[in-house]
Design an enzyme around this catalytic site. Structure first.
Site, PDB file in Angstrom:
ATOM      1  CE  LYS A   1      13.035  62.292  20.504  1.00  0.00           C
ATOM      2  NZ  LYS A   1      12.728  63.037  19.268  1.00  0.00           N
TER       3      LYS A   1
ATOM      4  NE  ARG B   1       7.919  59.617  17.954  1.00  0.00           N
ATOM      5  CZ  ARG B   1       9.253  59.537  17.783  1.00  0.00           C
ATOM      6  NH1 ARG B   1      10.008  58.895  18.639  1.00  0.00           N
ATOM      7  NH2 ARG B   1       9.815  60.131  16.786  1.00  0.00           N
TER       8      ARG B   1
ATOM      9  NE  ARG C   1      18.783  62.584  12.131  1.00  0.00           N
ATOM     10  CZ  ARG C   1      17.903  62.493  13.121  1.00  0.00           C
ATOM     11  NH1 ARG C   1      18.268  62.774  14.356  1.00  0.00           N
ATOM     12  NH2 ARG C   1      16.661  62.154  12.889  1.00  0.00           N
TER      13      ARG C   1
ATOM     14  NE  ARG D   1      16.602  58.490  11.022  1.00  0.00           N
ATOM     15  CZ  ARG D   1      16.064  58.896  12.158  1.00  0.00           C
ATOM     16  NH1 ARG D   1      16.803  58.982  13.236  1.00  0.00           N
ATOM     17  NH2 ARG D   1      14.810  59.228  12.222  1.00  0.00           N
TER      18      ARG D   1
ATOM     19  NE  ARG E   1      11.073  61.822  11.299  1.00  0.00           N
ATOM     20  CZ  ARG E   1      12.307  62.151  10.849  1.00  0.00           C
ATOM     21  NH1 ARG E   1      12.503  62.330   9.565  1.00  0.00           N
ATOM     22  NH2 ARG E   1      13.292  62.284  11.684  1.00  0.00           N
TER      23      ARG E   1
HETATM   24  P1  ADP Z   1      12.756  61.259  15.148  1.00  0.00           P
HETATM   25  O1  ADP Z   1      12.666  61.673  16.585  1.00  0.00           O
HETATM   26  O2  ADP Z   1      13.767  62.051  14.384  1.00  0.00           O
HETATM   27  O3  ADP Z   1      11.434  61.195  14.436  1.00  0.00           O
HETATM   28  P2  ADP Z   1      13.060  58.417  15.839  1.00  0.00           P
HETATM   29  O4  ADP Z   1      14.238  57.559  15.555  1.00  0.00           O
HETATM   30  O5  ADP Z   1      12.717  58.684  17.251  1.00  0.00           O
HETATM   31  O6  ADP Z   1      13.351  59.781  15.056  1.00  0.00           O
HETATM   32  O7  ADP Z   1      11.763  57.803  15.128  1.00  0.00           O
HETATM   33  C1  ADP Z   1      11.767  57.401  13.792  1.00  0.00           C
HETATM   34  C2  ADP Z   1      10.416  56.778  13.433  1.00  0.00           C
HETATM   35  O8  ADP Z   1      10.208  55.597  14.209  1.00  0.00           O
HETATM   36  C3  ADP Z   1       9.200  57.638  13.696  1.00  0.00           C
HETATM   37  O9  ADP Z   1       8.923  58.555  12.648  1.00  0.00           O
HETATM   38  C4  ADP Z   1       8.104  56.572  13.832  1.00  0.00           C
HETATM   39  O10 ADP Z   1       7.710  56.083  12.560  1.00  0.00           O
HETATM   40  C5  ADP Z   1       8.837  55.440  14.554  1.00  0.00           C
HETATM   41  N1  ADP Z   1       8.692  55.565  16.032  1.00  0.00           N
HETATM   42  C6  ADP Z   1       9.693  55.817  16.923  1.00  0.00           C
HETATM   43  N2  ADP Z   1       9.216  55.849  18.182  1.00  0.00           N
HETATM   44  C7  ADP Z   1       7.877  55.629  18.092  1.00  0.00           C
HETATM   45  C8  ADP Z   1       6.809  55.568  19.037  1.00  0.00           C
HETATM   46  N3  ADP Z   1       7.019  55.742  20.360  1.00  0.00           N
HETATM   47  N4  ADP Z   1       5.558  55.313  18.562  1.00  0.00           N
HETATM   48  C9  ADP Z   1       5.323  55.110  17.258  1.00  0.00           C
HETATM   49  N5  ADP Z   1       6.274  55.179  16.303  1.00  0.00           N
HETATM   50  C10 ADP Z   1       7.541  55.444  16.711  1.00  0.00           C
END
Ligand code: ADP
Length: 184
Positions: free
Chosen positions: A9, A84, A123, A129, A140
């Site tokens: 994404k 989400r 990654r 990370r 996740r």
């Molecule tokens: P990925 O898509 O690999 O999980 P992100 O950087 O999008 O990585 O998200 C990392 C973390 O940030 C998620 O596991 C969650 O804890 C938090 N997060 C990100 N976006 C949201 C969201 N829209 N609602 C709730 N938590 C979020």
């Protein structure tokens, strides 16, 4: 942009935003930025992110809404990783309706789960990370299936869903995204 962790994404969002000359934001980046600045929100988010769980809707919605308010007059914008949950999607719709700029398209990237886990493990090695370890990755994925995938139906019903196959090379997938965005 909708898709499971590791679907690419972020990579595609950066390319679309550049092509369309619109600002973009990733909710995960906003949280990581708060953590780096050691804000109260950053400290709260950390406990959830380390487990691979979603940060609670109320604070997430408030944080992204602030970003939208600051950028909504720039000729469009792109959200990566938000919404989400259904509650987030409904809040976003309500806000954009108020602003008179309804969501135009939801691009959902689909991938093969096993391939994605491999991608994320790679990654983890490259970027280090904190939430890229196997246990968190599996959590996740589960969270995506349970809480985020219902949005496919939500946006499908809303007639704005464009699904893109996320397996392949970056360029190839970008072309698919472009095609999906140019279609009516
Ligand atoms: P990925 O898509 O690999 O999980 P992100 O950087 O999008 O990585 O998200 C990392 C973390 O940030 C998620 O596991 C969650 O804890 C938090 N997060 C990100 N976006 C949201 C969201 N829209 N609602 C709730 N938590 C979020």
């Amino acid at each position: 942009m909708l898709g499971p962790p590791g679907a690419g994404k972020g990579t595609q969002a950066a390319r679309i935003a550049e092509n369309l000359s619109v600002p973009k934001v990733a909710s995960g980046d906003l949280f990581r930025d708060h953590q780096a600045r050691d804000t109260e929100l950053g400290r709260l988010a950390r406990t959830y992110m380390e487990r691979g769980d979603l940060v609670p809707d109320d604070v997430t919605i408030r944080m992204v809404m602030e970003w939208v308010e600051a950028h909504e007059r720039e000729g469009g914008f792109l959200l990566d990783g938000f919404p989400r949950t259904l509650a987030q999607a409904e809040s976003l719709d309500a806000m954009l309706k108020n602003l008179g700029t309804p969501l135009e398209r939801c691009v959902a990237i689909t991938v093969d789960t096993d391939a994605v886990v491999q991608r994320l493990l790679k990654r983890a090695e490259l970027e280090g990370r904190a939430d890229d370890n196997e246990e968190t990755i599996r959590e996740r994925m589960q969270v995506y299936d349970n809480q985020t995938s219902p949005l496919l139906e939500y946006y499908g019903n809303g007639g704005i869903l464009a699904t893109v196959d996320g397996m392949g090379g970056v360029e190839e997938i970008s072309e698919r995204v472009k095609t999906a965005l140019s279609g009516s």
